[in-house]
Design an enzyme around this catalytic site. Structure first.
Site, mmCIF file in Angstrom:
data_model
loop_
_atom_site.group_PDB
_atom_site.id
_atom_site.type_symbol
_atom_site.label_atom_id
_atom_site.label_comp_id
_atom_site.label_asym_id
_atom_site.label_seq_id
_atom_site.Cartn_x
_atom_site.Cartn_y
_atom_site.Cartn_z
ATOM 1 N N LYS A 35 19.107 43.786 57.882
ATOM 2 C CA LYS A 35 20.179 42.960 57.319
ATOM 3 C C LYS A 35 19.705 41.515 57.181
ATOM 4 C CE LYS A 35 22.015 42.402 62.008
ATOM 5 N NZ LYS A 35 23.023 42.852 62.983
ATOM 6 N N ARG A 134 34.724 42.845 67.802
ATOM 7 C CA ARG A 134 34.450 42.581 66.384
ATOM 8 C C ARG A 134 35.071 43.721 65.591
ATOM 9 N NH1 ARG A 134 28.247 41.216 64.962
ATOM 10 N NH2 ARG A 134 28.014 43.454 65.087
ATOM 11 N N TYR A 273 16.216 8.318 55.317
ATOM 12 C CA TYR A 273 17.637 8.002 55.232
ATOM 13 C C TYR A 273 18.169 7.442 56.551
ATOM 14 C CZ TYR A 273 17.863 10.756 50.918
ATOM 15 O OH TYR A 273 17.683 11.237 49.643
ATOM 16 N N MET A 322 16.302 16.778 52.259
ATOM 17 C CA MET A 322 16.508 18.105 51.682
ATOM 18 C C MET A 322 15.179 18.804 51.390
ATOM 19 S SD MET A 322 18.622 19.228 48.278
ATOM 20 C CE MET A 322 20.246 18.809 48.861
HETATM 21 C C1 LIG Z 1 22.499 43.144 64.133
HETATM 22 C C2 LIG Z 1 22.909 44.368 64.842
HETATM 23 C C3 LIG Z 1 21.953 45.101 65.572
HETATM 24 C C4 LIG Z 1 20.567 44.582 65.882
HETATM 25 O O1 LIG Z 1 20.704 43.529 66.830
HETATM 26 P P1 LIG Z 1 19.436 42.858 67.540
HETATM 27 O O2 LIG Z 1 20.000 41.995 68.597
HETATM 28 O O3 LIG Z 1 18.722 42.077 66.495
HETATM 29 O O4 LIG Z 1 18.616 43.975 68.064
HETATM 30 C C5 LIG Z 1 22.356 46.333 66.082
HETATM 31 N N1 LIG Z 1 23.613 46.788 65.897
HETATM 32 C C6 LIG Z 1 24.550 46.092 65.237
HETATM 33 C C7 LIG Z 1 25.920 46.651 65.083
HETATM 34 C C8 LIG Z 1 24.237 44.848 64.706
HETATM 35 O O5 LIG Z 1 25.180 44.147 64.065
#
Ligand SMILES: *Cc1c(COP(=O)(O)O)cnc(C)c1O
Length: 384
Positions: A35, A134, A273, A322
């Site tokens: 992700k 969550r 800046y 930037m």
């Molecule tokens: C991002 C995520 C992971 C991986 O987490 P890490 O701490 O990077 O190993 C696993 N399960 C879920 C549901 C996540 O959102």
């Protein structure tokens, strides 16, 4: 290619996965998190390497991330860890993305779309909230929701999952909470089984739990950050050595820039800046072509994060702009020449003197945030 770039060591990625596999029990599947563009490392390339290294699933957060992987020809099952909007569900189904589900409305929306596209049986994983706060159903409702999935007639429960909130914390309180989450999860699985339903693949381990709680691996693990070469917070290199289960990881990303100019500053001349820094005495200032537009954010300068050039470290002066920032080379520096590489973080073999984790610790964040916030403007250069 721009001199400011992120070198991505796919060979280290492969090595890290091989190291992690030593901790994964035989028969346990691996879902590797790619992700957020593989935590900033480049989703397609990292996903291909992960699959070649034995990933059974890839974890994504959005439908667009899934599309990018499918467009690149990746056929591996994709587990979507966040909810998508109703209007994205048609694409999610046509891309064969396996969603986390936990409520009736979302299950119904997926079921209707699966029917529309004639894609039954279609796998979904039931998310159970055992304490992350969550997404996920209440553990006591797990069997009820599992029954809703079954009742659609088109969805099948391919898995059941939960997510830990403090598995990366090495304290009694943290450990107790993780144990409690695990117990709550396995109890929820039992409820599903007792209702005569199949929970599918059961999984709960993120990076920290995969390494520190092998007894919680169940059918699959979901490591992310360790794949990219960073220890999961307090489940550190030192902690694992002390525990007698050493783990050697190499940071996959090295962020480099270049000294685009070296300019003599006389005493009292200010940098950048806000004129927040003035030369106390005559000095040479190096101008780097990296700034917050690249993800090299302003707070790094406030916390005295240094930059490495040819094996030595130099302080950032003034505010990070930037597109550029300035470092203090001192007068007549024989070590640094114009166009030399400046290494911001990464593997020591590339000349880095610090990792993203070192910067994270200095600036009150985590390595995840640093690498995933390196922006698209920074080209990724992949090394096999
Ligand atoms: C991002 C995520 C992971 C991986 O987490 P890490 O701490 O990077 O190993 C696993 N399960 C879920 C549901 C996540 O959102």
């Amino acid at each position: 290619m721009r001199a400011t770039k992120a070198i991505i060591h796919l060979d280290y990625l492969k090595q890290n996965i091989a190291e992690i596999k030593r901790f994964v029990k035989p028969g346990v599947k691996m879902c590797i998190a790619v992700k957020a563009d593989a935590y900033g490392h480049g989703a397609v390339e990292c996903a291909k390497t992960a699959v070649a290294s034995g990933a059974d699933f890839l974890a994504i957060a959005t439908v667009d991330e899934g599309r990018e992987l499918r467009d690149a020809g990746i056929k591996t099952p994709l587990l979507m860890l966040s909810l998508c909007a109703p209007e994205e569900i048609a694409d999610a189904v046509s891309l064969d993305i396996t969603p986390f589900v936990f409520d009736e409305e979302y299950i119904r929306l997926f079921a209707e779309e699966v029917q529309r596209q004639n894609k039954a049986p279609y796998s979904v994983h039931l998310a159970v909230d055992t304490g992350m706060g969550r997404i996920g159903c209440e553990p006591k409702n797990a069997a009820v929701i599992a029954q809703k999935i079954a009742d659609t007639g088109v969805l099948v429960q391919g898995g059941t999952a939960t997510h830990f909130a403090v598995s990366d914390v090495d304290s009694k309180e943290g450990r107790d909470f993780t144990e409690l989450q695990f117990k709550t999860f396995t109890d929820a699985i039992t409820l599903i089984r007792n209702a005569g339903l199949n929970p599918g693949l059961c999984h709960c381990c993120n990076s920290a739990a995969t390494i520190d709680h092998p007894e919680m691996q169940l059918d699959m693990v979901r490591p992310g950050i360790i794949v990219y070469g960073y220890y999961a917070e307090e489940i550190s290199k030192a902690y694992l050595e002390k525990k007698g289960t050493p783990l050697t990881l190499r940071p996959v990303m090295t962020l480099v820039s270049t000294v685009s100019a070296i300019r003599r500053f006389e005493a009292e001349k200010s940098v950048g800046y806000g004129r927040t820094w003035k030369a106390e005495k005559e000095t040479d200032i190096g101008v780097l072509t990296i700034g917050y537009g690249d993800g090299w954010v302003r707070r790094f300068a406030l916390n005295g994060v240094p930059v490495a050039v040819n094996g030595k470290s130099y302080p950032i002066r003034g505010r990070i702009c930037m597109d550029q920032c300035m470092i203090d080379l001192g007068l007549d520096n024989k070590n640094v020449h114009r166009w030399d590489a400046a290494v911001l973080f990464g593997d020591s073999a590339e000349g880095a003197l610090q990792t993203a984790d070192d910067i994270a610790q200095k600036t009150g964040t985590i390595s995840y945030e640093i690498t995933s916030c390196i922006t698209r403007r920074v080209p990724r250069e992949f090394k096999e």
